[in-house]
Write an enzyme that holds these catalytic residues in place. Sequence first.
Site, mmCIF file in Angstrom:
data_model
loop_
_atom_site.group_PDB
_atom_site.id
_atom_site.type_symbol
_atom_site.label_atom_id
_atom_site.label_comp_id
_atom_site.label_asym_id
_atom_site.label_seq_id
_atom_site.Cartn_x
_atom_site.Cartn_y
_atom_site.Cartn_z
ATOM 1 N N HIS A 91 28.340 6.641 15.469
ATOM 2 C CA HIS A 91 28.958 7.562 16.677
ATOM 3 C C HIS A 91 29.235 9.022 16.203
ATOM 4 O O HIS A 91 29.416 9.929 17.219
ATOM 5 C CB HIS A 91 30.728 6.979 16.607
ATOM 6 N N ASP A 227 27.730 1.060 11.574
ATOM 7 C CA ASP A 227 28.072 2.497 11.995
ATOM 8 C C ASP A 227 27.301 3.546 11.249
ATOM 9 O O ASP A 227 27.792 4.520 10.778
ATOM 10 C CB ASP A 227 29.433 2.816 12.281
ATOM 11 N N SER A 650 34.193 10.972 8.685
ATOM 12 C CA SER A 650 33.273 9.880 9.272
ATOM 13 C C SER A 650 31.974 10.377 8.913
ATOM 14 O O SER A 650 31.494 11.577 9.158
ATOM 15 C CB SER A 650 33.398 9.899 10.924
HETATM 16 N N1 ARG Z 1 37.981 5.442 14.966
HETATM 17 C C1 ARG Z 1 36.644 6.060 14.693
HETATM 18 C C2 ARG Z 1 36.859 7.577 14.585
HETATM 19 O O1 ARG Z 1 37.883 7.942 14.749
HETATM 20 C C3 ARG Z 1 35.519 5.798 15.524
HETATM 21 C C4 ARG Z 1 35.431 6.037 16.799
HETATM 22 C C5 ARG Z 1 34.197 5.839 17.726
HETATM 23 N N2 ARG Z 1 34.030 4.444 18.026
HETATM 24 C C6 ARG Z 1 34.595 4.079 19.129
HETATM 25 N N3 ARG Z 1 34.661 2.586 19.251
HETATM 26 N N4 ARG Z 1 35.173 4.602 19.967
HETATM 27 O O2 ARG Z 1 36.081 8.308 14.841
HETATM 28 N N1 GLU Z 2 36.397 7.643 13.021
HETATM 29 C C1 GLU Z 2 36.937 9.104 12.488
HETATM 30 C C2 GLU Z 2 35.975 10.340 12.579
HETATM 31 O O1 GLU Z 2 35.267 10.513 13.263
HETATM 32 C C3 GLU Z 2 37.144 8.771 11.159
HETATM 33 C C4 GLU Z 2 38.477 7.738 11.207
HETATM 34 C C5 GLU Z 2 39.553 8.445 10.622
HETATM 35 O O2 GLU Z 2 39.948 8.525 9.471
HETATM 36 O O3 GLU Z 2 40.464 9.120 11.353
HETATM 37 O O4 GLU Z 2 36.172 11.122 11.638
#
Ligand code: ARG
Ligand code: GLU
Length: 715
Positions: A91, A227, A650
């Site tokens: 991502h 990921d 991330s």
């Molecule tokens: N929750 C993760 C973050 O905050 C991954 C976001 C990307 N993935 C998704 N299915 N939208 O960045």
């Molecule tokens: N998916 C999140 C990011 O892009 C990390 C998740 C979080 O700990 O907020 O940094």
Amino acid sequence: MTRSNHLSRFYFFNLIFALLLPAFAVADEGMWIPMLLSKNEAAMQKAGMHISAKDIYDINNACLKDAVVLFGSGCTGEYVSDQGLLLTNHHCGYSFIVRHSTVANDYLTHGFWASSREQELPCPGLTVTRLVRMDDVTEEVLKGVGKDDDEATRSNKIEENITNIIKERTAGTHYKAVIKPFYYGNQYFIYINEVFTDVRLVGAPPSNIGKFGGDTDNWMWPRHTGDFSMFRVYADKEDKPADYSKDNVPYRPLKHMTISLKGVDEDDFTFVFGYPGTTKRYVTHDEVDLVANGTNPIRIGLRDIRLKHYKNAMEQSTKQRLRYASKVASIANGWKKWQGESLGIERLEGVAQKKDQERQFRQWASDKPEYAKVLDELEKNYADLRPIEVEWTWFNEAVMASDFMVRAHQLWQIRRTGDELKVQEIVNSILKSNETYFEDFEERSAVDKAIFVETMIEMWKAGYAKKYFLKSVTVAAVRKRLNFIYDNSVINNREKLEKMLKTIKPGTNNKLHKDSGVDFFTVAYANTYSNENRSKYYDAKDNINRLMRTYIKGQMAMFPDSNFFPDANLTLRVTYGHVKGFEPVDGVYYKPYTTLDGIIQKENPDIYDYVVEPRLKELYRSKDYGRYANAKGEMPVAFIATNHTTGGNSGSPVLNADGQLIGINFDRCWEGTMSDLLFDPNYCRNISLDIRYCLFIIDKFAGAKHLVDEMTIAQ
Ligand code: ARG
Ligand code: GLU
């Protein structure tokens, strides 16, 4: 140690802390400054770490710090070979994978693997930043700042000092530097960085691996998302950053990660090294209440509406699914996080907890003039801030929800500006986006109009839109008016719009003046962001920042023996904890790791996010996991631990007690997302991709063994 044993230990631990150190320190909480890690060394070693603080950060020798980079402007990455090979999340690399994808070469869907250096794909605009060193520059930054200066005078002086310090410290080098405030400006650190600009895409798994589970599984455990994506940094022949050129060579990092295939078990020590973005650990009950009961419910409710319409459309056709996929991904990401955050705050009685701490602080501060009034003043300023923050949240999540209003905003800028060039820029951007805006317009606008009308009605019902549109008194009348606005605006009439844009002039004296859509936006904007609102808001913000500087200083004075970690501010941090399952609700225990079995269990060929590649199923059937299987012969996919992370982490390397790479951080469990404000070791878990699954996909699934061969794998 058994699990129940552990939970009771946590409970006991919290209880003691609740009495002695009212939640100013909790097990596993904290995002620590690498340069000051010697302060944490003993605790980290006691928690299980075998290496030293100097192995992690050392300006005189190559150390782990040199293998960790800021990827782009909001993610982390790590070097995994001496040839500049870099791992981060799928991502995080997403937009670059998308940019290289075409209908004929759909890398996003099918994956991409460069089989030679020549095939690696340049990514203009992408940077990779290595921290060379950091230093405390508090004294220099605050030189000449008077104790009684107002915030404006203070920040002007600080700005000036910062510019000079940066100039001085980077003179004669190719380094770039930033200076960031810590503890609300009680302390300042300079970060001397090396910024690489030639970064190329090397590999990405297909979407149904890299984004397996999609938005349904996002923020959730048990998780099975692969990921990750791979890039390579190029430099000139001296390993110095250079803009893209055919003559550039793979960068040879001072240090790259050693990978361990041993994996982890419950209770094993781990740490995460990366760039967390923002936390608000030391705020008062007013801020916690504003988040949990003020802004979050508004955002969640309004996004419910948007998601309902987009998801419904996405079920109609592949075309519509693709049209809304990335929009939904970003809307849903915040929507889900805030729900977890609000629930977590409620579960911990966060507001009451903060009030309790404040009561104790007040008592302690009553005979200390510097601190005695600070909480009263914070309360006063929050009282000013809150109604405006709430109103602005409504505006951003309702008025700005539809594409229609986003365009109205652009056109409104034409009315505002006197600058011909700026007008041309806006006109060009609108003309360019007309292609997609008017594609299948009937189908598209039905969705967009429903979103516009429904979100605005909610806003009207809540009393916020009443003052700037619709003297109407019934929902039906409001609806009628909104429909009229949508249907009659030039924004939704391609022919008229393009004709008008050809002759448009800056300023108010043009046809936009009378357009129903632009006019609606103008009135809404003027009311929401009135001069009165603005000055009240920014005064309160400035005051809160100044008061927080005092409040946190007071908290530190009150507990001189505690090690206070500074809030995250997108600078390099170390956080540590243990691999650990948890009980999300009564009677349910989540194991700390998942396997390929779970992917097969989740498989559903009818749901896009749960399609499993035939090749992956084949490997599963033949159990052809090679050296990547765990001791039980399973293929591990992801694991959770108590590391305190946030957005920006991330792609961060997750390391074992010996400082070897065992995973890549990519998410948090949503039950613990209040950790930006309140950390609870019983619920807060970061989610990591097991490095063995990553290598298995590269090697066995994609047949790109040459990339694994570049890496250093501990035997
Ligand atoms: N929750 C993760 C973050 O905050 C991954 C976001 C990307 N993935 C998704 N299915 N939208 O960045
Ligand atoms: N998916 C999140 C990011 O892009 C990390 C998740 C979080 O700990 O907020 O940094």
